[in-house]
Design a protein around this motif. Structure first.
Motif, mmCIF file in Angstrom:
data_model
loop_
_atom_site.group_PDB
_atom_site.id
_atom_site.type_symbol
_atom_site.label_atom_id
_atom_site.label_comp_id
_atom_site.label_asym_id
_atom_site.label_seq_id
_atom_site.Cartn_x
_atom_site.Cartn_y
_atom_site.Cartn_z
ATOM 1 N N LYS A 149 0.794 -1.236 0.000
ATOM 2 C CA LYS A 149 0.000 0.000 0.000
ATOM 3 C C LYS A 149 0.824 1.283 0.000
ATOM 4 O O LYS A 149 0.267 2.369 -0.176
ATOM 5 N N ALA A 150 2.122 1.202 0.229
ATOM 6 C CA ALA A 150 2.907 2.444 0.295
ATOM 7 C C ALA A 150 4.384 2.149 0.130
ATOM 8 O O ALA A 150 4.865 1.048 0.442
ATOM 9 N N LEU A 151 5.111 3.160 -0.349
ATOM 10 C CA LEU A 151 6.570 3.173 -0.383
ATOM 11 C C LEU A 151 7.019 4.332 0.498
ATOM 12 O O LEU A 151 6.562 5.458 0.327
ATOM 13 N N PHE A 152 7.925 4.067 1.440
ATOM 14 C CA PHE A 152 8.324 5.045 2.458
ATOM 15 C C PHE A 152 9.841 5.259 2.393
ATOM 16 O O PHE A 152 10.605 4.322 2.157
ATOM 17 N N ALA A 153 10.278 6.475 2.641
ATOM 18 C CA ALA A 153 11.715 6.776 2.714
ATOM 19 C C ALA A 153 11.916 8.113 3.419
ATOM 20 O O ALA A 153 10.956 8.838 3.698
ATOM 21 N N GLU A 154 13.171 8.433 3.703
ATOM 22 C CA GLU A 154 13.550 9.729 4.266
ATOM 23 C C GLU A 154 14.335 10.525 3.227
ATOM 24 O O GLU A 154 15.146 9.941 2.490
ATOM 25 N N THR A 155 14.128 11.825 3.160
ATOM 26 C CA THR A 155 14.906 12.654 2.242
ATOM 27 C C THR A 155 16.390 12.512 2.538
ATOM 28 O O THR A 155 17.202 12.294 1.646
ATOM 29 N N ILE A 156 16.748 12.662 3.816
ATOM 30 C CA ILE A 156 18.106 12.397 4.287
ATOM 31 C C ILE A 156 18.004 11.296 5.332
ATOM 32 O O ILE A 156 17.326 11.454 6.348
ATOM 33 N N ARG A 174 5.031 5.054 -8.802
ATOM 34 C CA ARG A 174 4.056 5.189 -9.888
ATOM 35 C C ARG A 174 3.842 3.847 -10.593
ATOM 36 O O ARG A 174 2.706 3.480 -10.920
ATOM 37 N N ALA A 175 4.940 3.135 -10.831
ATOM 38 C CA ALA A 175 4.832 1.864 -11.550
ATOM 39 C C ALA A 175 4.056 0.819 -10.763
ATOM 40 O O ALA A 175 3.425 -0.063 -11.356
ATOM 41 N N THR A 176 4.089 0.919 -9.445
ATOM 42 C CA THR A 176 3.411 -0.067 -8.601
ATOM 43 C C THR A 176 2.078 0.427 -8.059
ATOM 44 O O THR A 176 1.391 -0.301 -7.341
ATOM 45 N N GLY A 177 1.703 1.659 -8.392
ATOM 46 C CA GLY A 177 0.392 2.171 -8.032
ATOM 47 C C GLY A 177 0.197 2.490 -6.574
ATOM 48 O O GLY A 177 -0.927 2.427 -6.056
ATOM 49 N N VAL A 178 1.293 2.881 -5.873
ATOM 50 C CA VAL A 178 1.174 3.223 -4.457
ATOM 51 C C VAL A 178 1.712 4.631 -4.228
ATOM 52 O O VAL A 178 2.522 5.134 -5.019
ATOM 53 N N PRO A 179 1.311 5.294 -3.155
ATOM 54 C CA PRO A 179 1.849 6.620 -2.847
ATOM 55 C C PRO A 179 3.260 6.537 -2.280
ATOM 56 O O PRO A 179 3.622 5.558 -1.614
ATOM 57 N N LEU A 180 4.036 7.571 -2.544
ATOM 58 C CA LEU A 180 5.376 7.707 -1.979
ATOM 59 C C LEU A 180 5.289 8.620 -0.763
ATOM 60 O O LEU A 180 4.918 9.785 -0.876
ATOM 61 N N LEU A 181 5.619 8.073 0.423
ATOM 62 C CA LEU A 181 5.586 8.814 1.682
ATOM 63 C C LEU A 181 7.018 9.159 2.069
ATOM 64 O O LEU A 181 7.880 8.261 2.116
ATOM 65 N N ILE A 182 7.270 10.423 2.371
ATOM 66 C CA ILE A 182 8.625 10.892 2.642
ATOM 67 C C ILE A 182 8.698 11.600 3.991
ATOM 68 O O ILE A 182 7.933 12.531 4.261
ATOM 69 N N ASP A 183 9.652 11.168 4.816
ATOM 70 C CA ASP A 183 9.988 11.894 6.040
ATOM 71 C C ASP A 183 10.984 12.980 5.651
ATOM 72 O O ASP A 183 12.116 12.686 5.243
ATOM 73 N N ASP A 196 7.503 18.317 -4.824
ATOM 74 C CA ASP A 196 7.961 18.803 -6.124
ATOM 75 C C ASP A 196 8.751 17.740 -6.885
ATOM 76 O O ASP A 196 9.038 17.912 -8.072
ATOM 77 N N HIS A 197 9.120 16.665 -6.179
ATOM 78 C CA HIS A 197 9.973 15.641 -6.779
ATOM 79 C C HIS A 197 9.293 14.272 -6.831
ATOM 80 O O HIS A 197 9.981 13.247 -6.896
ATOM 81 N N GLY A 198 7.980 14.253 -6.785
ATOM 82 C CA GLY A 198 7.265 13.004 -6.975
ATOM 83 C C GLY A 198 6.694 12.362 -5.734
ATOM 84 O O GLY A 198 6.038 11.318 -5.829
ATOM 85 N N ALA A 199 6.923 12.940 -4.557
ATOM 86 C CA ALA A 199 6.322 12.402 -3.339
ATOM 87 C C ALA A 199 4.832 12.737 -3.309
ATOM 88 O O ALA A 199 4.365 13.670 -3.971
#
Length: 425
Positions: A149-156, A174-183, A196-199
């Motif tokens: 259901k989601a892809l998660f990562a930190e900017t740094i 986008r390819a897997t149809g899930v939102p990108l969540l960013i800390d 601005d970069h796809g999150a």
């Protein structure tokens, strides 16, 4: 209020617009509840037909001002403030993921987030796969499942200080149809705007740079408002919610569906609410955030250069250095600076690290980062001491590692303090 303003102006002016004779800055609305004149008004509040405040657990004028300003600065359609950064992260996942489902995350995470994902979410039935952010897009995709259901990562990354390849991660999402969540805690919206970069969703521990003065715990989730929740993968947002008379979030709230649901369901039921006073301090902190982040970044870079040339230092890790593996990504996504946290290796390892940590005078030994005041920590002897040396190294904590959260003091004084501490003992 204008989205066309530069972020420095947004930080000062925000979304709060007082009328004649009203307070110039948002006041602290220290009240749990609010008065109404009719049953119809209250009914519309509980049916989510009006945005008026009706209970501070779900909304408060002071918190509204903070949420509005951070959403503006991040370029989102709305925000939800929470009682801590951990609460913001937990709610951001739970809002779209339930027992039997799954998320994929970069493995280079803050320890508290790693523990939440590795230990607590699985107890709730949510499985988590950790990936190396340096892996290829195709390798990362191999960890996805139909129930992801989601892809998660930190900017740094924290503490590795690796900078995320947004282009790669957003393409995978986008390819897997899930939102990108960013800390985005370390850069803040001044240095990087992940939307601005796809999150799709941005999370902050407001405890750090947003507050900036080590005075308040809090977090915030910002909704970008651009993800398409109607693919069939997210029935929580498209199917009727029985607790609101069959309301469908996407149908009723459109681009704001995710953040409205997070408030109406999870803040309602879990109550991880910031105090109005803390929201007031976060709002104030945002006012000077651009100025502070400029100084944090400049000081950290100067200190990193100094440490690189010191005979008692074996290595320096800071993404603003040309020698850092993430330097090209840092220049691409954070051209105004790489924030204020750096790590370095001290010759003499554990014992030398303890001596250094205890010898600094201006730089304080505290378990914190993101403060206007400089902070130091030797993780192997403090925060990670329960782990074996092998476990520490596996988590990125070597016996010689020193972490510095570089504040906004004068750089000459900081360099002098670091030099005398390196020479101590």
């Amino acid at each position: 209020m204008s989205k066309s303003w530069k972020i420095e102006t947004q930080a000062v002016q925000g979304t709060y617009a007082p009328k004649a004779t009203e307070a110039r800055i948002p006041t602290i609305c220290q009240s749990t509840t609010f008065k109404y004149d009719s049953a119809e008004h209250v009914a519309k509040l509980f049916d989510l037909d009006l945005p008026d405040p009706f209970y501070t657990r779900l909304g408060n004028p002071t918190t509204d001002a903070f949420e509005g300003k951070i959403a503006l600065m991040e370029g989102g359609v709305g925000a939800l403030a929470t009682s801590s950064g951990q609460a913001a992260t937990a709610l951001s996942i739970m809002n779209i993921c339930r027992a039997g489902q799954h998320i994929v995350t970069a493995g280079t995470l803050y320890g508290g987030t790693y523990s939440l994902f590795a230990n607590t979410l699985p107890k709730l039935g949510i499985e988590v796969s950790f990936v190396n952010p340096d892996s290829s897009a195709e390798e990362i995709k191999k960890h996805f499942r139909p129930e992801t259901k989601a892809l998660f990562a930190e900017t740094i990354g924290n503490p590795g200080l690796n900078v995320l390849d947004f282009e790669k991660f957003s393409a995978v999402a986008r390819a897997t149809g899930v939102p990108l969540l960013i800390d985005n805690t370390f850069p803040t919206p001044y240095l990087c705007r992940p939307l601005d970069h796809g999150a799709d969703i941005v999370i902050h521990s407001a405890t750090k740079y947003i507050d900036g003065h080590a005075s308040s715990l809090g977090g915030v989730i910002v909704d970008g408002g651009k993800f398409d929740w109607t693919s069939g993968k997210f029935p929580e947002l498209t199917e009727p919610d029985s607790s609101y008379h069959g309301l469908r979030y996407v149908e009723k709230f459109g681009p704001s569906a995710y953040i409205v649901k997070a408030r109406a369901q999870y803040m309602r039921d879990l109550g991880v609410t910031p105090s109005p006073f803390n929201s007031f301090l976060f709002h104030q902190g945002l006012t000077t955030l651009p100025l502070r982040m400029e100084r944090h970044s400049a000081n950290a870079l100067a200190l990193a250069h100094f440490l690189q040339g010191h005979p008692k230092v074996s290595w320096v890790n800071y993404p603003g250095l040309e020698s850092h593996p993430s330097y090209p990504l840092a220049q691409r996504y954070m051209p105004k600076g790489a924030s204020g946290v750096l790590t370095f290796g001290i010759k003499g390892a554990r014992e030398a690290g303890i001596r250094f940590m205890e010898a600094t005078r201006i730089i304080a030994l505290v378990v914190h980062v993101g403060d206007a005041r400089s902070c130091v920590l030797h993780p192997a002897s403090t925060t990670h001491r329960q782990l074996s040396e092998a476990q520490q190294i596996a988590s990125g904590v070597t016996p010689d590692l020193i972490r510095l959260s570089v504040g906004i003091e004068h750089i000459d004084d900081l360099i002098a303090d670091v030099e005398q501490a390196l020479n101590a003992g």
